[in-house]
Design an enzyme around this catalytic site. Structure first.
Site, PDB file in Angstrom:
ATOM      1  N   HIS A  76       0.489  -1.075  -0.009  1.00  0.00           N
ATOM      2  CA  HIS A  76       0.485   0.317  -0.197  1.00  0.00           C
ATOM      3  C   HIS A  76       0.445   1.152  -0.258  1.00  0.00           C
ATOM      4  O   HIS A  76       1.930   1.284   0.520  1.00  0.00           O
ATOM      5  CB  HIS A  76      -0.767  -0.050   1.285  1.00  0.00           C
ATOM      6  N   MET A 112       8.326  -3.628   5.196  1.00  0.00           N
ATOM      7  CA  MET A 112       8.625  -3.004   3.100  1.00  0.00           C
ATOM      8  C   MET A 112       9.090  -2.026   3.185  1.00  0.00           C
ATOM      9  O   MET A 112      10.487  -2.296   2.489  1.00  0.00           O
ATOM     10  CB  MET A 112       7.579  -3.668   2.517  1.00  0.00           C
ATOM     11  N   ASP A 127      26.501   1.260  -7.088  1.00  0.00           N
ATOM     12  CA  ASP A 127      27.048   1.432  -7.989  1.00  0.00           C
ATOM     13  C   ASP A 127      28.029   2.607  -8.511  1.00  0.00           C
ATOM     14  O   ASP A 127      28.905   2.911  -9.160  1.00  0.00           O
ATOM     15  CB  ASP A 127      25.476   2.441  -8.394  1.00  0.00           C
TER      16      ASP A 127
END
Length: 159
Positions: A76, A112, A127
């Site tokens: 959500h 999450m 990166d």
């Protein structure tokens, strides 16, 4: 135990939280990026050519947290109240530990979002440093704690 992201026919669905109460919720996640000693030294001394690795990784983690529902299909969208991302350089173990703490008042948890903060921060470190160390390893991303909501508290370290 019943999985909540499936309907009666076994199809994926987003859980209906409309009848749940808004409560204070918090989640803490952690993870690590293992690297060469020289890579860690370059990060510490801000000598990586792309700039301030941990500063950029923190911003990326915050941005990722706010966009978690765009990456994880059944999440959500949440209005995040607070997020803290911290880094610890462990020169002995040649790693950077990442910890993210996310808070919200909502009908659903922020596990999450905390995990995403750690993952995006770790990917950003990779990166920014891959030109000097392609062998870095992102590892051990996990939920450490959560509070609030119907399921109550969880702590990975509690016995």
């Amino acid at each position: 135990m019943k999985l909540t992201h499936f309907d009666e026919e076994g199809r994926s669905r987003m859980v209906d939280v409309s009848k749940k109460k808004v409560t204070k919720r918090e989640a803490v996640a952690k993870g690590s990026v293992f690297m060469k000693s020289e890579t860690l030294r370059l990060i510490k001394n801000q000598k990586i050519s792309k700039g301030d690795v941990l500063g950029v990784a923190k911003i990326a983690g915050i941005m990722g947290t706010k966009r978690t529902s765009e990456f994880i299909p059944m999440c959500h969208p949440l209005s995040i109240d607070a997020i803290d991302i911290n880094f610890n350089m462990d020169e002995k173990k040649k790693r950077i530990d990442i910890e993210a703490r996310v808070r919200v008042e909502a009908k659903t948890g922020v596990e999450m979002e905390a995990l995403t903060a750690v993952a995006i921060s770790a990917l950003t470190i990779y990166d920014m440093c891959k030109s000097v160390d392609k062998g870095m390893v992102i590892s051990d991303i996990c939920l450490m704690e959560k509070r609030g909501g119907k399921s109550g508290e969880y702590s990975r370290n509690k016995k």
